[in-house]
Design a protein around this motif. Structure first.
Motif: not given
Length: 100
Positions: A12-13, A37-39, A79-82, A86-89
């Motif tokens: 969710a960007l 790296v998340i693109r 994971v939240v940055v700013g 992101y939802r990751l395994p």
């Protein structure tokens, strides 16, 4: 552009955005540490290092700190940055099987 073999992950960007299967995750070994790296679909990306205790990700770029939490069913690492999320395994080595 994502490398061949990159896995799709939910992201969710930006502020107020909804999660969707729009990002790709890639893994690499750099100086003995796993980097991620998340693109983003617009060509942007974020780089992370898997924390040595495997508790989450540490942001490698920019001034924003990554916050990590577990949740959902099946369980995922969020994971939240700013304003990006992101939802990751749970297992971040390219293998989505739970650790035993």
């Amino acid at each position: 552009m994502a490398d061949e073999g990159a896995q799709v992950v939910e992201c969710a960007l930006g502020e107020g955005s909804e999660f969707g299967p729009d990002c790709f995750i890639e893994f690499a070994e750099v100086e003995g540490a796993t980097q991620v790296v998340i693109r983003h679909p617009d060509g942007g990306f974020r780089r992370f290092r898997v924390q040595s205790d495997l508790s989450g990700l540490e942001a490698l770029d920019g001034a924003d700190v990554a916050t990590n939490s577990l949740g959902g069913d099946p369980q995922r690492l969020e994971v939240v940055v700013g304003t990006d999320r992101y939802r990751l395994p749970v297992r971040l080595d390219g293998n989505d099987e739970p650790q035993s």
